[in-house]
Motif scaffolding. Structure first.
Motif, PDB file in Angstrom:
ATOM      1  N   VAL A 189     -10.619  52.862 100.277  1.00  0.00           N
ATOM      2  CA  VAL A 189      -9.059  51.760 100.872  1.00  0.00           C
ATOM      3  C   VAL A 189      -8.445  52.521 101.692  1.00  0.00           C
ATOM      4  CG1 VAL A 189      -6.851  50.680  99.337  1.00  0.00           C
ATOM      5  CG2 VAL A 189      -9.206  50.719  98.256  1.00  0.00           C
ATOM      6  N   CYS A 192      -8.454  51.353 104.992  1.00  0.00           N
ATOM      7  CA  CYS A 192      -7.372  49.962 105.657  1.00  0.00           C
ATOM      8  C   CYS A 192      -6.322  50.058 105.281  1.00  0.00           C
ATOM      9  CB  CYS A 192      -7.368  48.951 104.365  1.00  0.00           C
ATOM     10  SG  CYS A 192      -9.261  48.594 103.542  1.00  0.00           S
ATOM     11  N   THR A 232      -9.297  43.290  94.012  1.00  0.00           N
ATOM     12  CA  THR A 232     -10.192  44.314  94.917  1.00  0.00           C
ATOM     13  C   THR A 232     -12.060  42.418  95.079  1.00  0.00           C
ATOM     14  OG1 THR A 232     -11.915  45.828  95.415  1.00  0.00           O
ATOM     15  CG2 THR A 232     -12.089  45.035  93.285  1.00  0.00           C
ATOM     16  N   SER A 240     -11.770  47.096  99.178  1.00  0.00           N
ATOM     17  CA  SER A 240     -10.327  45.862  99.085  1.00  0.00           C
ATOM     18  C   SER A 240     -10.111  46.136  98.350  1.00  0.00           C
ATOM     19  CB  SER A 240     -10.265  44.768 100.629  1.00  0.00           C
ATOM     20  OG  SER A 240     -11.363  43.631  99.258  1.00  0.00           O
ATOM     21  N   TYR A 260      -5.439  45.329 101.865  1.00  0.00           N
ATOM     22  CA  TYR A 260      -5.169  46.226 102.001  1.00  0.00           C
ATOM     23  C   TYR A 260      -7.075  45.773 102.373  1.00  0.00           C
ATOM     24  CZ  TYR A 260      -0.797  47.908 101.025  1.00  0.00           C
ATOM     25  OH  TYR A 260      -0.044  47.943 101.624  1.00  0.00           O
ATOM     26  N   ALA A 261      -7.254  45.538 103.282  1.00  0.00           N
ATOM     27  CA  ALA A 261      -9.126  44.876 103.800  1.00  0.00           C
ATOM     28  C   ALA A 261      -9.050  45.240 105.362  1.00  0.00           C
ATOM     29  CB  ALA A 261      -9.688  43.366 104.198  1.00  0.00           C
ATOM     30  N   ARG A 262     -10.706  45.569 105.783  1.00  0.00           N
ATOM     31  CA  ARG A 262     -10.524  46.241 107.048  1.00  0.00           C
ATOM     32  C   ARG A 262     -10.823  45.260 107.648  1.00  0.00           C
ATOM     33  NH1 ARG A 262     -15.364  51.225 106.737  1.00  0.00           N
ATOM     34  NH2 ARG A 262     -14.374  50.978 109.593  1.00  0.00           N
ATOM     35  N   THR A 266     -12.692  39.241 104.720  1.00  0.00           N
ATOM     36  CA  THR A 266     -12.139  40.057 103.619  1.00  0.00           C
ATOM     37  C   THR A 266     -10.786  39.199 103.338  1.00  0.00           C
ATOM     38  OG1 THR A 266     -13.407  41.774 103.517  1.00  0.00           O
ATOM     39  CG2 THR A 266     -12.339  41.811 102.255  1.00  0.00           C
ATOM     40  N   LEU A 267     -10.202  40.056 104.219  1.00  0.00           N
ATOM     41  CA  LEU A 267      -7.964  39.136 104.204  1.00  0.00           C
ATOM     42  C   LEU A 267      -8.267  37.829 103.756  1.00  0.00           C
ATOM     43  CD1 LEU A 267      -5.687  40.647 105.543  1.00  0.00           C
ATOM     44  CD2 LEU A 267      -5.781  38.154 105.348  1.00  0.00           C
ATOM     45  N   THR A 293      -0.534  43.750 104.954  1.00  0.00           N
ATOM     46  CA  THR A 293      -1.724  44.247 106.135  1.00  0.00           C
ATOM     47  C   THR A 293      -1.595  45.468 106.521  1.00  0.00           C
ATOM     48  OG1 THR A 293      -3.418  43.093 106.286  1.00  0.00           O
ATOM     49  CG2 THR A 293      -2.095  42.970 107.701  1.00  0.00           C
TER      50      THR A 293
END
Length: 329
Positions: A189, A192, A232, A240, A260-262, A266-267, A293
């Protein structure tokens, strides 16, 4: 505002009790644009052994409040819910209350080693009194994009939350409740988060959970699971995390989604899950969605998704930040 000299004000302090609720609400009018969390959390704070609520008084009149949330096993505290009665602002009440809070904690919570605070500001830091005050006393650690939108019950997906599924163009698995988080999960995490979030007093990463900064570690995630909903989503070795809470305000039900995502797909998957759940639980009235974020490169896509796909109304134009401060105690 009354014309008073700060030096001549006889201010006293005490801890708050349940009986102070009405007095505290009177000094809180208009705080946070009528989306204040304190009305929903005041009694919970009073009952929580890890929260200390301080009041400033002039005579018998409550003129200020500041709370301290003890975190990190009692070695840190978060400055929370600070406010001063409108007629007493600019008279030094907040500074005196801060001094009393710090001295009380030194005497009664000797394990405390550092404190944290957050503020709300535009990207350039201009026009933010809170940021200016905190920068004089604490170290600006990092910031994250702050995003807030709202909508009424007549919006198409509020009428039928299942329709949100048509906005999901990903082939990702669903976000699911977080079970046990270990060190490997926290390390994943961390990717992110902005790099500056890892520059705290102990060098460990910091996340925000509804404005509150916590060190990202298994013990804190377990603690947050008792207060909030944590989710998650794992795919292609990318991990995430989202943290969800909700409370009523005077202008509608507010939902906090800290995701919290890359990457944006995903977000988006997290956000659609949380908006569907929120709409099912909030069938009428205004729904406010507030979120942080971790990565700035996702901010523009997120604003576009709220405006164009979800057709929600923006409460703060792009560029606003949640700013995290820290100092040794």
């Amino acid at each position: 505002m009354a014309d008073r000299s700060s030096a001549g004000i006889d201010v006293t302090f005490r801890l708050a009790s349940h009986e102070d609720y009405e007095a505290v609400m009177r000094i809180s009018e208009g705080v946070l644009g009528n989306r204040d969390y304190l009305p929903a959390f005041f009694h919970r704070y009073i009952d929580d052994p890890d929260v200390v609520v301080f009041l400033a008084l002039v005579g018998d009149q409550v003129v200020g409040l500041k709370a301290a949330i003890l975190t990190e096993g009692g070695t840190a505290f978060i400055v929370k819910a600070a406010r001063v009665a409108p007629d007493w602002r600019g008279q030094g009440i907040d500074g005196k209350l801060s001094g009393h809070q710090d001295e009380w904690l030194r005497q009664n919570r000797p394990a405390v080693r550092y404190k944290r605070a957050t503020a709300f500001a535009p990207a350039d830091g201009s026009n933010s009194v809170a940021v200016s005050i905190l920068q004089k006393k604490m170290r600006l650690q990092f910031s994250m994009p702050f995003i807030e939108y709202q909508c009424g019950p007549g919006l198409w997906w509020r009428q039928d939350p299942a329709q949100l599924a048509q906005l999901d163009t990903t082939v990702l698995p669903d976000a699911v409740p977080l079970q046990d988080a270990d060190d490997d999960f926290c390390t994943a995490v961390q990717n992110c988060l902005p790099a500056e979030a890892c520059g705290g007093y102990d060098g460990k990463p910091i996340i925000l959970a509804d404005w509150d900064p916590y060190t990202l570690c298994p013990a804190n995630l377990k603690h947050l699971q008792a207060k909030y909903q944590l989710y998650t989503l794992e795919h292609k070795d990318a991990t995430s995390l989202s943290i969800v809470c909700s409370y009523p305000t005077s202008v509608g039900q507010l939902f906090c989604f800290d995701i919290y995502a890359r990457d944006f797909p995903t977000l988006q998957k997290h956000l659609l899950k949380h908006l569907q759940d929120a709409s099912l639980s909030c069938r009428s009235g205004t729904l406010c969605a507030r979120m942080f974020t971790g990565l700035f490169e996702l901010e523009d896509s997120l604003h576009s998704f709220y405006r164009e796909a979800l057709q929600m109304s923006v409460l703060h134009e792009p560029g606003w930040r949640g700013v995290v401060f820290e100092s040794e105690f």
